[in-house]
Design a protein around this motif. Sequence first.
Motif, PDB file in Angstrom:
ATOM      1  N   GLY A  77       0.800  -1.186   0.098  1.00  0.00           N
ATOM      2  CA  GLY A  77       0.016  -0.090  -0.070  1.00  0.00           C
ATOM      3  C   GLY A  77       0.819   1.359   0.070  1.00  0.00           C
ATOM      4  O   GLY A  77       0.455   2.175  -0.797  1.00  0.00           O
ATOM      5  N   VAL A  78       2.078   1.295   0.809  1.00  0.00           N
ATOM      6  CA  VAL A  78       2.758   2.378   0.917  1.00  0.00           C
ATOM      7  C   VAL A  78       3.560   2.247  -0.500  1.00  0.00           C
ATOM      8  O   VAL A  78       3.587   3.492  -1.063  1.00  0.00           O
ATOM      9  N   PHE A  79       3.888   1.279  -1.053  1.00  0.00           N
ATOM     10  CA  PHE A  79       4.620   1.271  -2.402  1.00  0.00           C
ATOM     11  C   PHE A  79       3.867   1.885  -3.501  1.00  0.00           C
ATOM     12  O   PHE A  79       4.235   2.618  -4.337  1.00  0.00           O
ATOM     13  N   ALA A  80       2.477   1.891  -3.434  1.00  0.00           N
ATOM     14  CA  ALA A  80       1.601   2.949  -4.424  1.00  0.00           C
ATOM     15  C   ALA A  80       1.715   4.142  -4.114  1.00  0.00           C
ATOM     16  O   ALA A  80       1.185   4.686  -5.270  1.00  0.00           O
ATOM     17  N   LEU A  81       1.875   4.784  -3.071  1.00  0.00           N
ATOM     18  CA  LEU A  81       1.885   6.298  -2.956  1.00  0.00           C
ATOM     19  C   LEU A  81       2.814   6.664  -3.941  1.00  0.00           C
ATOM     20  O   LEU A  81       2.093   8.008  -4.507  1.00  0.00           O
ATOM     21  N   ALA A  82       3.773   6.362  -4.446  1.00  0.00           N
ATOM     22  CA  ALA A  82       4.871   7.134  -5.330  1.00  0.00           C
ATOM     23  C   ALA A  82       3.948   7.104  -6.735  1.00  0.00           C
ATOM     24  O   ALA A  82       4.091   8.188  -7.341  1.00  0.00           O
ATOM     25  N   TYR A  83       3.236   6.264  -7.183  1.00  0.00           N
ATOM     26  CA  TYR A  83       2.375   6.257  -8.364  1.00  0.00           C
ATOM     27  C   TYR A  83       1.388   7.462  -8.308  1.00  0.00           C
ATOM     28  O   TYR A  83       0.919   8.004  -9.415  1.00  0.00           O
ATOM     29  N   ILE A  84       0.930   7.516  -6.959  1.00  0.00           N
ATOM     30  CA  ILE A  84      -0.320   8.702  -6.806  1.00  0.00           C
ATOM     31  C   ILE A  84       0.165  10.056  -6.981  1.00  0.00           C
ATOM     32  O   ILE A  84      -0.219  10.945  -7.322  1.00  0.00           O
ATOM     33  N   ALA A  85       1.559  10.024  -6.303  1.00  0.00           N
ATOM     34  CA  ALA A  85       2.394  11.304  -6.201  1.00  0.00           C
ATOM     35  C   ALA A  85       2.977  11.684  -7.319  1.00  0.00           C
ATOM     36  O   ALA A  85       3.132  12.892  -7.812  1.00  0.00           O
ATOM     37  N   ALA A 387       5.089  12.596 -20.644  1.00  0.00           N
ATOM     38  CA  ALA A 387       5.230  12.310 -19.146  1.00  0.00           C
ATOM     39  C   ALA A 387       3.856  12.019 -18.758  1.00  0.00           C
ATOM     40  O   ALA A 387       3.783  11.344 -17.884  1.00  0.00           O
ATOM     41  N   ILE A 388       2.753  12.785 -18.952  1.00  0.00           N
ATOM     42  CA  ILE A 388       1.393  12.812 -18.518  1.00  0.00           C
ATOM     43  C   ILE A 388       0.936  11.166 -18.680  1.00  0.00           C
ATOM     44  O   ILE A 388       0.386  10.555 -17.633  1.00  0.00           O
ATOM     45  N   MET A 389       1.308  10.656 -20.121  1.00  0.00           N
ATOM     46  CA  MET A 389       0.644   9.549 -20.316  1.00  0.00           C
ATOM     47  C   MET A 389       1.287   8.431 -19.381  1.00  0.00           C
ATOM     48  O   MET A 389       0.789   7.496 -19.241  1.00  0.00           O
ATOM     49  N   SER A 390       2.669   8.623 -19.561  1.00  0.00           N
ATOM     50  CA  SER A 390       3.478   7.500 -18.677  1.00  0.00           C
ATOM     51  C   SER A 390       2.873   7.556 -17.193  1.00  0.00           C
ATOM     52  O   SER A 390       3.044   6.475 -16.704  1.00  0.00           O
ATOM     53  N   ASP A 391       2.754   8.852 -16.622  1.00  0.00           N
ATOM     54  CA  ASP A 391       2.306   8.775 -15.259  1.00  0.00           C
ATOM     55  C   ASP A 391       0.951   7.915 -14.982  1.00  0.00           C
ATOM     56  O   ASP A 391       0.675   7.090 -14.186  1.00  0.00           O
ATOM     57  N   LEU A 392       0.176   8.172 -16.120  1.00  0.00           N
ATOM     58  CA  LEU A 392      -1.263   7.708 -15.889  1.00  0.00           C
ATOM     59  C   LEU A 392      -1.363   5.963 -16.175  1.00  0.00           C
ATOM     60  O   LEU A 392      -1.955   5.200 -15.495  1.00  0.00           O
ATOM     61  N   SER A 393      -0.255   5.791 -17.050  1.00  0.00           N
ATOM     62  CA  SER A 393      -0.278   4.243 -17.304  1.00  0.00           C
ATOM     63  C   SER A 393       0.193   3.420 -16.295  1.00  0.00           C
ATOM     64  O   SER A 393      -0.056   2.504 -15.911  1.00  0.00           O
ATOM     65  N   TRP A 394       1.517   4.187 -15.581  1.00  0.00           N
ATOM     66  CA  TRP A 394       1.738   3.506 -14.457  1.00  0.00           C
ATOM     67  C   TRP A 394       1.012   3.368 -13.514  1.00  0.00           C
ATOM     68  O   TRP A 394       0.937   2.545 -12.556  1.00  0.00           O
ATOM     69  N   LEU A 395       0.311   4.579 -12.970  1.00  0.00           N
ATOM     70  CA  LEU A 395      -0.709   4.533 -11.976  1.00  0.00           C
ATOM     71  C   LEU A 395      -1.981   3.408 -12.154  1.00  0.00           C
ATOM     72  O   LEU A 395      -2.223   2.714 -11.125  1.00  0.00           O
ATOM     73  N   ILE A 396      -2.525   3.407 -13.513  1.00  0.00           N
ATOM     74  CA  ILE A 396      -3.617   2.413 -13.675  1.00  0.00           C
ATOM     75  C   ILE A 396      -3.135   1.032 -13.941  1.00  0.00           C
ATOM     76  O   ILE A 396      -3.693   0.401 -13.177  1.00  0.00           O
ATOM     77  N   GLY A 397      -1.970   0.928 -14.274  1.00  0.00           N
ATOM     78  CA  GLY A 397      -1.730  -0.434 -14.733  1.00  0.00           C
ATOM     79  C   GLY A 397      -0.687  -1.028 -13.936  1.00  0.00           C
ATOM     80  O   GLY A 397      -0.671  -2.160 -13.760  1.00  0.00           O
ATOM     81  N   ALA A 398       0.088  -0.384 -13.017  1.00  0.00           N
ATOM     82  CA  ALA A 398       1.088  -1.024 -12.104  1.00  0.00           C
ATOM     83  C   ALA A 398       1.235  -0.574 -10.882  1.00  0.00           C
ATOM     84  O   ALA A 398       1.565  -1.380  -9.709  1.00  0.00           O
ATOM     85  N   GLY A 399       0.648   0.544 -10.402  1.00  0.00           N
ATOM     86  CA  GLY A 399       0.817   1.160  -9.118  1.00  0.00           C
ATOM     87  C   GLY A 399       0.176   0.118  -8.034  1.00  0.00           C
ATOM     88  O   GLY A 399       1.026   0.045  -7.145  1.00  0.00           O
ATOM     89  N   PHE A 400      -0.968  -0.370  -8.131  1.00  0.00           N
ATOM     90  CA  PHE A 400      -1.436  -1.146  -7.285  1.00  0.00           C
ATOM     91  C   PHE A 400      -1.540  -2.535  -7.526  1.00  0.00           C
ATOM     92  O   PHE A 400      -2.191  -3.488  -7.206  1.00  0.00           O
ATOM     93  N   ALA A 401      -0.854  -2.811  -8.571  1.00  0.00           N
ATOM     94  CA  ALA A 401      -0.642  -4.225  -9.066  1.00  0.00           C
ATOM     95  C   ALA A 401      -0.289  -5.069  -8.303  1.00  0.00           C
ATOM     96  O   ALA A 401      -0.632  -6.447  -7.913  1.00  0.00           O
ATOM     97  N   PRO A 402       1.134  -4.955  -7.244  1.00  0.00           N
ATOM     98  CA  PRO A 402       1.442  -6.038  -6.307  1.00  0.00           C
ATOM     99  C   PRO A 402       0.619  -6.297  -5.296  1.00  0.00           C
ATOM    100  O   PRO A 402       0.115  -7.284  -4.712  1.00  0.00           O
ATOM    101  N   LEU A 403      -0.282  -4.984  -5.009  1.00  0.00           N
ATOM    102  CA  LEU A 403      -1.343  -5.217  -3.623  1.00  0.00           C
ATOM    103  C   LEU A 403      -2.491  -6.054  -4.290  1.00  0.00           C
ATOM    104  O   LEU A 403      -2.741  -7.073  -3.537  1.00  0.00           O
ATOM    105  N   ALA A 404      -2.954  -5.695  -5.626  1.00  0.00           N
ATOM    106  CA  ALA A 404      -3.892  -6.301  -6.026  1.00  0.00           C
ATOM    107  C   ALA A 404      -3.851  -7.841  -6.152  1.00  0.00           C
ATOM    108  O   ALA A 404      -4.617  -8.693  -5.677  1.00  0.00           O
ATOM    109  N   ALA A 405      -2.638  -8.215  -6.766  1.00  0.00           N
ATOM    110  CA  ALA A 405      -2.456  -9.550  -6.926  1.00  0.00           C
ATOM    111  C   ALA A 405      -2.083 -10.302  -5.499  1.00  0.00           C
ATOM    112  O   ALA A 405      -2.580 -11.619  -5.618  1.00  0.00           O
ATOM    113  N   LEU A 406      -1.740  -9.621  -4.681  1.00  0.00           N
ATOM    114  CA  LEU A 406      -1.391 -10.456  -3.325  1.00  0.00           C
ATOM    115  C   LEU A 406      -2.670 -10.647  -2.706  1.00  0.00           C
ATOM    116  O   LEU A 406      -2.972 -11.604  -2.060  1.00  0.00           O
TER     117      LEU A 406
END
Length: 443
Positions: A77-85, A387-406
């Motif tokens: 959950g803390v890991f995902a904060l970077a993608y939100i920021a 830069a904006i598209m990269s941010d959104l892609s990482w946020l939507i596709g990867a930011g919460f992936a470890p938490l969601a998968a676990l």
Amino acid sequence: MSAQTAHPKSDSIEQDARRINARHGEVQPGEIAIGVIIGRTSEFFDFFVYAIASVLVFPALVFPYVDALTGVMYSFGVFALAYIARPFGTWLFMTIDRRHGRGVKLTIALFLLGGSTMAVAFIPSYEQIGVGSAVALCVLRIGQGLALGGTWDGLASLLALNAPKNQRGWYAMIPQLGAPLGLLVASGLFAFFEASLSPVDFLDWGWRYPFFVAFAINVVALFARLRIVATPDYEQLFETRELTPARVRETYRANWRNIMLGAFAPLASFALFHLVTVFPLSWILLFTKQSVTRFLVIEMIGAAIGVLAIVASGLIADRIGRRYLLGISAAMIAVFSGFAPRLLDGGEGAELLFMISGFILLGLSFGQSSGSVTANLPMRYRYTGAAIMSDLSWLIGAGFAPLAALLLSSKFGLFSVGVYLLSGALCTLGALLINKEFGNKAS
């Protein structure tokens, strides 16, 4: 403009880089690729050092008052904060870029990234300061995310724009090499300390050393990138290619459709990214009795294979087009999602098969994801829009992936991880079908 002329808004570090350029001579085009690889490797090394520690260290150090599974979930959950920021960091640093120049922006961003990463090494344990340990971890993780929003230097876009028409796939894959290279070094460091130290010593001080290395690598990356972006010849090239910062709000309003489609196009590779790099380590630690060190070595093998697959993606994309390669890769990831995650519960041989096949697919798809993000943006918005598209892609596709998968796998089994991955593949296929501009092989 002479190489000795200092930009009026440059800081002393940027001026030093200019003086180096003046003595060294004109920067060669191949140095763009070197700067891109060094920069991306440093960023991903910071990313993977934190990601590995999120599994091996933070649950015991920061969240010892809960069970092991919950501790890793808190850590993710803390890991995902970077993608939100990160999108907020893009807005902040684009403002700095417009007012003070690209070199100043990079200097601040990379020192913030390296400083936030290194500071993690000094975090006291929960036993020492209680919940303050988790608060400090959250603050530093947000600092990493803000800094990542400022590390976009436009070199990847410049590289793609100057690529020959029949080699655009090859040049698009170069920035992506930083991911497996960063994983290779980070996994190697943790494997060394995990194997060399007792569990007590590793949790006490051994895990901290990779974070110190991260700061040193960021300093090297800073000068490698300033070596290019602070050069008058390349400043002029950035300007003639219109790779200059636009306002974030203006960029989104003028290109919201392309930005959203571009953000969803690489979701298959971004979802797979964490499901073969971060999540498997947590599964092995929590649900098997296998050696963590051994699995880190497997990750290093997978990263090496990922490098080769990314290189192959460039060659293939130049033959069949980036859109087709992304589409085929997404379809293969969809097939992969149907059976592969359950290999993690099939023993050592099955795990190795999962990692090797996963990194092959990741390399083929991730290798061209940067090209899909920027290909359909108008020139004046490409620098900021990418830069904006990269941010959104990482946020939507990867930011919460470890938490969601676990979370899914602990409640419903590993097959549910495949369903999650399948959703990313379907998003990619949908975005590619909707946006006809991706169909242009010369894009």
